[in-house]
Write a protein that holds these residues in place. Structure first.
Motif, PDB file in Angstrom:
ATOM      1  N   UNK A 181       0.827  -1.215   0.000  1.00  0.00           N
ATOM      2  CA  UNK A 181       0.000   0.000   0.000  1.00  0.00           C
ATOM      3  C   UNK A 181       0.855   1.257   0.000  1.00  0.00           C
ATOM      4  N   UNK A 182       2.028   1.210   0.679  1.00  0.00           N
ATOM      5  CA  UNK A 182       2.883   2.399   0.723  1.00  0.00           C
ATOM      6  C   UNK A 182       3.492   2.706  -0.638  1.00  0.00           C
ATOM      7  N   UNK A 183       3.551   1.700  -1.519  1.00  0.00           N
ATOM      8  CA  UNK A 183       4.085   1.923  -2.863  1.00  0.00           C
ATOM      9  C   UNK A 183       3.026   2.448  -3.824  1.00  0.00           C
ATOM     10  N   UNK A 190      -2.929   9.962   0.423  1.00  0.00           N
ATOM     11  CA  UNK A 190      -4.109  10.078   1.277  1.00  0.00           C
ATOM     12  C   UNK A 190      -3.749   9.864   2.737  1.00  0.00           C
ATOM     13  N   UNK A 191      -2.872   8.917   2.998  1.00  0.00           N
ATOM     14  CA  UNK A 191      -2.442   8.680   4.379  1.00  0.00           C
ATOM     15  C   UNK A 191      -1.707   9.887   4.951  1.00  0.00           C
ATOM     16  N   UNK A 192      -0.824  10.489   4.154  1.00  0.00           N
ATOM     17  CA  UNK A 192      -0.109  11.663   4.644  1.00  0.00           C
ATOM     18  C   UNK A 192      -1.073  12.800   4.968  1.00  0.00           C
ATOM     19  N   UNK A 193      -2.083  12.976   4.137  1.00  0.00           N
ATOM     20  CA  UNK A 193      -3.068  14.039   4.355  1.00  0.00           C
ATOM     21  C   UNK A 193      -3.834  13.804   5.653  1.00  0.00           C
ATOM     22  N   UNK A 195      -2.991  11.877   8.245  1.00  0.00           N
ATOM     23  CA  UNK A 195      -2.113  11.962   9.411  1.00  0.00           C
ATOM     24  C   UNK A 195      -1.778  13.403   9.754  1.00  0.00           C
ATOM     25  N   UNK A 196      -1.612  14.222   8.713  1.00  0.00           N
ATOM     26  CA  UNK A 196      -1.338  15.628   8.973  1.00  0.00           C
ATOM     27  C   UNK A 196      -2.498  16.312   9.669  1.00  0.00           C
ATOM     28  N   UNK A 197      -3.728  16.051   9.202  1.00  0.00           N
ATOM     29  CA  UNK A 197      -4.907  16.623   9.866  1.00  0.00           C
ATOM     30  C   UNK A 197      -4.998  16.154  11.306  1.00  0.00           C
ATOM     31  N   UNK A 198      -4.759  14.878  11.523  1.00  0.00           N
ATOM     32  CA  UNK A 198      -4.818  14.338  12.879  1.00  0.00           C
ATOM     33  C   UNK A 198      -3.776  14.993  13.772  1.00  0.00           C
ATOM     34  N   UNK A 199      -2.591  15.247  13.224  1.00  0.00           N
ATOM     35  CA  UNK A 199      -1.560  15.919  14.001  1.00  0.00           C
ATOM     36  C   UNK A 199      -1.921  17.345  14.357  1.00  0.00           C
ATOM     37  N   UNK A 200      -2.568  18.066  13.432  1.00  0.00           N
ATOM     38  CA  UNK A 200      -2.991  19.443  13.712  1.00  0.00           C
ATOM     39  C   UNK A 200      -4.038  19.466  14.819  1.00  0.00           C
ATOM     40  N   UNK A 201      -5.009  18.557  14.752  1.00  0.00           N
ATOM     41  CA  UNK A 201      -6.053  18.498  15.780  1.00  0.00           C
ATOM     42  C   UNK A 201      -5.441  18.192  17.145  1.00  0.00           C
ATOM     43  N   UNK A 202      -4.505  17.248  17.186  1.00  0.00           N
ATOM     44  CA  UNK A 202      -3.860  16.901  18.452  1.00  0.00           C
ATOM     45  C   UNK A 202      -3.043  18.068  18.985  1.00  0.00           C
ATOM     46  N   UNK A 240     -12.331   2.955   5.773  1.00  0.00           N
ATOM     47  CA  UNK A 240     -12.618   2.014   4.693  1.00  0.00           C
ATOM     48  C   UNK A 240     -11.369   1.747   3.853  1.00  0.00           C
ATOM     49  N   UNK A 241     -10.553   2.760   3.653  1.00  0.00           N
ATOM     50  CA  UNK A 241      -9.317   2.569   2.907  1.00  0.00           C
ATOM     51  C   UNK A 241      -8.400   1.577   3.621  1.00  0.00           C
TER      52      UNK A 241
END
Length: 560
Positions: A181-183, A190-193, A195-202, A240-241
């Protein structure tokens, strides 16, 4: 997940479809941010060509322009925060290739067999779980080159000690298969996006420390609120992803050691049961005494072997011990076990990240004398201090020395005395825990945490750094009640008296923790007589138990 055509697995297609939805959400958010600027450009262009003349149009043009600038500034702040946000990184013990060459070789051979990219590194977690973790985000402290974008393989350290090599390979097959999946560019983006949102919220929810962060508190909260709205719209699609990724990985790994994987899954459940029992019954009493068992993973093997001996459902498991254990894949299993044991204490109890005068390791041979005996005598001393504070006189037979008679006579006198004693012990324990926490948080008491988890491929250091998250992250037990504490303290006083007057000894039971040994045999029947005394004021069952062991209740007991 190497292709994108009709040959793609159903799970891979579903995961990629959800990733595209997430990227569309990102694109729509960008379009919304650019819309006022586009409208301003249109209005200014119309004015320059003479299509929108007049004072009203001038006001509209400049109002839209100001609005566009504000929106672009906000959008830029959100985008910058997403890029710079520190994603959640699991506390782990990194293993360099020089520390575990055989394990790296096994994982690479497995990846080749599955036709997927090999993980970029391997790390250990002190829990019964294994997963892939992407640490390519620039703020995560991991590798940032896209040529090294494969995630880190995190392996539960109890698996290495309990499982055999073939079982571990079968267990890791569907996990390693997930590196495909990482390739996949869409899934990775999508994962980076997300994770970035989750980091901002935290980051927005974290307490402001320092004058600069306090001054920026309101902008951080505002940016975090926007990120939360975006994250809420992404969360279902992201789940779901990841389900699609897991399904594709499981399908890809189906032909690799499938029959053995069923056996390995059985071992996962058994390992979890032994690990949970070892932490709550054996490690937790030591942690509360300021000691951390340094070989927890080796203790898992002992606990599960004992479980196999006691439980007929576990028959046959001990015979596996003749096969090669997976911990043989490490160059220094003892060092890895010690690092994982310290991290377990950090995660589940909140202990310091390094050893010190009040936080030192203990091996299993020292455990009975340095943990069990000390625990009993510390609790017995606290029990007598509370009795002193309550004005309870010494036992009738002797004066001024701590005896078991004093405790039994007080609890035998009436139920109200037991309630007051339980409340006193609860308050004393709370005070001591608050003082310990205050000392732990004092300036200079602990080394300052690093800015993030270091690159697990760098160097041979087995011990990871931890971030500023409040610890423990996963407390093992809820707070104890006064009655539970009183029962523990009375039982500790009984055990001290048994050791000092009846030749008993402290011991370690791998499944139940601290144990009292009488004539070399464990006595596990003390709990019921103690409860009869503290709940009903009935000392008869306890006096019968004491007589059967030969305990002298009138003799002084040594306290710490």
């Amino acid at each position: 997940m190497s292709g994108t055509g009709t040959g793609e697995e159903p799970g891979a297609r579903a995961a990629r479809a959800r990733a595209l939805v997430l990227l569309r959400i990102r694109g729509r958010a960008t379009a919304v941010a650019l819309l006022p600027a586009a409208l301003a450009v249109v209005l200014f262009a119309a004015g320059a060509r003479g299509f929108a003349d007049g004072g009203g149009w001038d006001v509209a043009r400049w109002a839209v322009a100001v609005c566009a600038v504000v929106v672009l500034l906000i959008a830029g702040a959100v985008a910058l925060a997403v890029v710079r946000a520190k994603p959640a990184v699991s506390p782990t013990v990194p293993l360099s290739e020089s520390a575990a060459p055989d394990l790296y070789r096994l994982v690479r051979e497995l990846a080749d067999r599955l036709d997927v990219p090999a993980p970029s590194a391997i790390a250990l977690t002190p829990d019964c779980d294994s997963w892939l973790e992407d640490r390519t985000h620039p703020a995560s402290g991991g590798p940032v080159r896209r040529t090294e974008a494969a995630p880190v393989l995190v392996i539960g350290s109890p698996f290495l000690w309990w499982m055999r090599v073939a079982e571990l390979r079968a267990l890791l097959a569907p996990v390693v298969a997930g590196t495909s999946a990482s390739a996949q560019p869409d899934i990775a983006a999508a994962r980076r996006f997300v994770r970035g949102l989750d980091g901002v919220v935290a980051d927005a929810a974290a307490p402001a420390r320092g004058p600069v962060r306090r001054a920026l508190r309101l902008p951080r909260v505002f940016v975090g609120r926007i990120a939360r709205i975006l994250l809420r719209s992404c969360r279902g699609h992201a789940a779901e992803m990841e389900r699609g990724v897991a399904a594709a990985a499981s399908s890809r790994a189906r032909e690799v050691d499938y029959g053995l994987r069923i056996v390995a899954q059985e071992q996962v459940g058994l390992a979890y049961a032994g690990w949970d029992r070892l932490l709550t019954r054996v490690a937790l009493p030591a942690w509360r005494m300021g000691r951390w068992p340094s070989q927890l993973d080796a203790g898992v093997v002992a606990a599960l072997t004992e479980l196999s001996r006691r439980d007929r459902l576990a028959e046959g498991y001990a015979s596996r011990l003749g096969e090669r254990p997976a911990c043989d894949l490490l160059e220094e299993p003892g060092a890895a076990d010690e690092a994982a044991s310290l991290l377990a204490a950090r995660l589940f109890h909140g202990g310091p990240a390094e050893t010190g005068p009040d936080w030192s390791p203990v091996d299993w041979q020292q455990y009975p004398d340095e943990v069990v005996d000390r625990k009993w005598r510390s609790e017995a001393a606290r029990l007598h201090r509370v009795l002193d504070a309550m004005g309870v006189p010494p036992a009738v037979a002797v004066g001024g020395v701590p005896t078991l008679d004093r405790v039994v006579e007080h609890l035998e006198a009436g139920e109200a005395g037991g309630e007051e004693l339980a409340a006193g012990i609860l308050a004393a324990v709370a005070r001591e825990e608050a003082e310990a926490e205050k000392r732990a948080r004092a300036p200079g008491a602990l080394p300052a945490p690093g800015p993030g988890t270091p690159d697990p491929t760098a160097g041979d250091d087995l011990l990871a750094l931890w971030g500023p998250d409040p610890l423990p992250l996963f407390p093992l037990q809820p707070p104890r009640t006064g009655t539970e504490l009183l029962a523990d303290h009375v039982a500790a006083m009984v055990c001290c008296a048994a050791v000092d007057t009846a030749g008993a000894a402290p011991g370690l039971d791998w499944l139940d923790g601290p144990a009292l040994l009488v004539d070399g045999e464990r006595r596990a029947d003390l709990g019921s007589p103690v409860l009869s005394l503290i709940e009903d004021g009935d000392a008869g069952p306890l006096r019968f138990w004491l007589a059967s062991v030969g305990v002298r209740t009138d003799k002084p007991v040594r306290l710490v």
